[in-house]
Design a protein around this motif. Structure first.
Motif, PDB file in Angstrom:
ATOM      1  N   SER A 177       0.830  -1.211   0.000  1.00  0.00           N
ATOM      2  CA  SER A 177       0.000   0.000   0.000  1.00  0.00           C
ATOM      3  C   SER A 177       0.862   1.257   0.000  1.00  0.00           C
ATOM      4  N   GLU A 178       2.012   1.221   0.690  1.00  0.00           N
ATOM      5  CA  GLU A 178       2.896   2.390   0.674  1.00  0.00           C
ATOM      6  C   GLU A 178       3.496   2.606  -0.705  1.00  0.00           C
ATOM      7  N   LYS A 179       3.857   1.516  -1.392  1.00  0.00           N
ATOM      8  CA  LYS A 179       4.389   1.671  -2.752  1.00  0.00           C
ATOM      9  C   LYS A 179       3.335   2.270  -3.685  1.00  0.00           C
ATOM     10  N   ILE A 180       2.105   1.776  -3.564  1.00  0.00           N
ATOM     11  CA  ILE A 180       1.026   2.306  -4.419  1.00  0.00           C
ATOM     12  C   ILE A 180       0.767   3.773  -4.084  1.00  0.00           C
ATOM     13  N   ALA A 181       0.738   4.101  -2.783  1.00  0.00           N
ATOM     14  CA  ALA A 181       0.485   5.489  -2.380  1.00  0.00           C
ATOM     15  C   ALA A 181       1.601   6.403  -2.857  1.00  0.00           C
ATOM     16  N   ARG A 182       2.856   5.900  -2.826  1.00  0.00           N
ATOM     17  CA  ARG A 182       3.962   6.723  -3.327  1.00  0.00           C
ATOM     18  C   ARG A 182       3.807   6.970  -4.829  1.00  0.00           C
ATOM     19  N   PHE A 183       3.385   5.931  -5.561  1.00  0.00           N
ATOM     20  CA  PHE A 183       3.195   6.099  -7.004  1.00  0.00           C
ATOM     21  C   PHE A 183       2.037   7.040  -7.296  1.00  0.00           C
ATOM     22  N   LEU A 184       0.952   6.940  -6.514  1.00  0.00           N
ATOM     23  CA  LEU A 184      -0.203   7.808  -6.740  1.00  0.00           C
ATOM     24  C   LEU A 184       0.123   9.266  -6.464  1.00  0.00           C
ATOM     25  N   GLY A 185       1.137   9.512  -5.686  1.00  0.00           N
ATOM     26  CA  GLY A 185       1.491  10.888  -5.344  1.00  0.00           C
ATOM     27  C   GLY A 185       2.557  11.482  -6.241  1.00  0.00           C
ATOM     28  N   THR A 186       2.839  10.846  -7.375  1.00  0.00           N
ATOM     29  CA  THR A 186       3.887  11.356  -8.264  1.00  0.00           C
ATOM     30  C   THR A 186       3.277  12.006  -9.492  1.00  0.00           C
ATOM     31  N   GLY A 187       4.084  12.802 -10.161  1.00  0.00           N
ATOM     32  CA  GLY A 187       3.666  13.415 -11.417  1.00  0.00           C
ATOM     33  C   GLY A 187       3.520  12.377 -12.518  1.00  0.00           C
ATOM     34  N   ARG A 188       4.308  11.305 -12.438  1.00  0.00           N
ATOM     35  CA  ARG A 188       4.221  10.235 -13.436  1.00  0.00           C
ATOM     36  C   ARG A 188       2.821   9.627 -13.463  1.00  0.00           C
ATOM     37  N   PHE A 189       2.240   9.418 -12.267  1.00  0.00           N
ATOM     38  CA  PHE A 189       0.882   8.864 -12.216  1.00  0.00           C
ATOM     39  C   PHE A 189      -0.116   9.813 -12.874  1.00  0.00           C
ATOM     40  N   ILE A 190       0.014  11.088 -12.599  1.00  0.00           N
ATOM     41  CA  ILE A 190      -0.919  12.065 -13.185  1.00  0.00           C
ATOM     42  C   ILE A 190      -0.777  12.086 -14.703  1.00  0.00           C
ATOM     43  N   VAL A 191       0.452  12.017 -15.198  1.00  0.00           N
ATOM     44  CA  VAL A 191       0.666  12.009 -16.647  1.00  0.00           C
ATOM     45  C   VAL A 191       0.059  10.755 -17.256  1.00  0.00           C
ATOM     46  N   TRP A 192       0.332   9.589 -16.669  1.00  0.00           N
ATOM     47  CA  TRP A 192      -0.216   8.339 -17.206  1.00  0.00           C
ATOM     48  C   TRP A 192      -1.746   8.324 -17.149  1.00  0.00           C
TER      49      TRP A 192
ATOM     50  N   GLN B 269     -11.084   3.239  -9.212  1.00  0.00           N
ATOM     51  CA  GLN B 269      -9.688   3.576  -8.886  1.00  0.00           C
ATOM     52  C   GLN B 269      -9.619   4.468  -7.655  1.00  0.00           C
ATOM     53  N   ALA B 270     -10.511   5.453  -7.561  1.00  0.00           N
ATOM     54  CA  ALA B 270     -10.523   6.357  -6.409  1.00  0.00           C
ATOM     55  C   ALA B 270     -10.936   5.625  -5.131  1.00  0.00           C
ATOM     56  N   SER B 271     -11.896   4.678  -5.271  1.00  0.00           N
ATOM     57  CA  SER B 271     -12.346   3.962  -4.072  1.00  0.00           C
ATOM     58  C   SER B 271     -11.256   3.054  -3.512  1.00  0.00           C
ATOM     59  N   TYR B 272     -10.354   2.574  -4.352  1.00  0.00           N
ATOM     60  CA  TYR B 272      -9.224   1.790  -3.847  1.00  0.00           C
ATOM     61  C   TYR B 272      -8.048   2.676  -3.442  1.00  0.00           C
ATOM     62  N   ALA B 273      -7.863   3.783  -4.131  1.00  0.00           N
ATOM     63  CA  ALA B 273      -6.726   4.642  -3.844  1.00  0.00           C
ATOM     64  C   ALA B 273      -6.848   5.304  -2.472  1.00  0.00           C
ATOM     65  N   ALA B 274      -8.049   5.751  -2.127  1.00  0.00           N
ATOM     66  CA  ALA B 274      -8.230   6.458  -0.851  1.00  0.00           C
ATOM     67  C   ALA B 274      -7.876   5.581   0.354  1.00  0.00           C
ATOM     68  N   PRO B 275      -8.396   4.345   0.467  1.00  0.00           N
ATOM     69  CA  PRO B 275      -8.002   3.534   1.625  1.00  0.00           C
ATOM     70  C   PRO B 275      -6.526   3.158   1.623  1.00  0.00           C
ATOM     71  N   LEU B 276      -5.958   2.930   0.430  1.00  0.00           N
ATOM     72  CA  LEU B 276      -4.530   2.604   0.381  1.00  0.00           C
ATOM     73  C   LEU B 276      -3.681   3.780   0.857  1.00  0.00           C
ATOM     74  N   ILE B 277      -4.078   4.979   0.453  1.00  0.00           N
ATOM     75  CA  ILE B 277      -3.349   6.165   0.901  1.00  0.00           C
ATOM     76  C   ILE B 277      -3.503   6.345   2.409  1.00  0.00           C
ATOM     77  N   LEU B 278      -4.719   6.122   2.925  1.00  0.00           N
ATOM     78  CA  LEU B 278      -4.930   6.241   4.376  1.00  0.00           C
ATOM     79  C   LEU B 278      -4.125   5.194   5.137  1.00  0.00           C
ATOM     80  N   LEU B 279      -4.058   3.975   4.616  1.00  0.00           N
ATOM     81  CA  LEU B 279      -3.264   2.935   5.259  1.00  0.00           C
ATOM     82  C   LEU B 279      -1.791   3.316   5.280  1.00  0.00           C
ATOM     83  N   ALA B 280      -1.301   3.835   4.167  1.00  0.00           N
ATOM     84  CA  ALA B 280       0.098   4.274   4.109  1.00  0.00           C
ATOM     85  C   ALA B 280       0.346   5.421   5.090  1.00  0.00           C
ATOM     86  N   GLN B 281      -0.614   6.348   5.194  1.00  0.00           N
ATOM     87  CA  GLN B 281      -0.452   7.454   6.142  1.00  0.00           C
ATOM     88  C   GLN B 281      -0.462   6.955   7.581  1.00  0.00           C
TER      89      GLN B 281
END
Length: 198
Positions: free
Chosen positions: A51-66, A102-114
């Motif tokens: 979850s931390e790896k996914i949250a780190r990727f979601l917080g990058t510019g690369r994710f936004i570009v893709w 994607q948002a419904s999975y991203a939010a809990p993963l980000i919260l878990l990483a936090q």
């Protein structure tokens, strides 16, 4: 355990075996066998690291570009692509569903990483606080030791103090010789001259 107590324990075991022969004996000194679980087991640490790896990727510019490229390709394909190959017509309901998923999975993963990061920060803060307390106590101890050394040195005769005392004694003796010449004290003059040379 004495022999008598062991014999009593064996007698109790025999009595239990006679009264309830089919029932297995429950022993408190041995762990229970593990129960079968209905839910699958997983390693929470491995899931947390993922979850931390996914949250780190979601917080990058690369994710936004893709993500932007994917949405543009999706829209262009479903607007300008061949009619028989379009899979999501104009209101793009399937795209909306995919983004919501994607948002419904991203939010809990980000919260878990936090939460994991908060736990690490809490541990680090606790360690820093303990280190600061140790440093403070060490500093206070050294301050007390230095103060005790200064107080002890204040009572020690230093070389300069001894010299000044000896010089005062020499001056005092010279004054006495001036006031009471050696002839009056009965001391020979030769001894006074030898004392001056020393």
């Amino acid at each position: 355990m004495s022999d008598r107590e062991r014999e009593r324990e064996r007698e109790r075991e025999r009595e239990l075996a006679r009264t309830e022969p089919g029932r297995p004996r429950i022993r408190l000194d041995q762990p229970r066998p593990p129960r079968r679980k209905l839910l699958p087991e997983y390693d929470p640490e491995a899931f947390g690291r993922l979850s931390e790896k996914i949250a780190r990727f979601l917080g990058t510019g690369r994710f936004i570009v893709w993500m932007t490229v994917l949405i543009i390709v999706w829209v262009l394909w479903n607007v300008a692509g061949p009619a028989q190959l379009r899979f999501d017509e104009y209101p793009f309901i399937f795209l909306t569903l995919m983004l919501s998923l994607q948002a419904s999975y991203a939010a809990p993963l980000i919260l878990l990483a936090q939460n994991r990061q908060d736990d690490r920060d809490r541990v680090n803060l606790e360690q820093d606080r303990k280190q600061n307390e140790r440093s403070m106590s060490d500093t206070e101890y050294l301050t007390r030791e230095i103060a005790a050394l200064r107080m002890g040195l204040g009572e020690v005769a230093t070389r300069d103090w001894i010299r000044s005392e000896l010089q005062d004694l020499v001056k005092d003796m010279d004054e006495r010789f001036d006031v009471f010449p050696p002839e009056q004290t009965g001391r020979p003059a030769l001894a006074r001259d030898e004392g001056d040379r020393r």
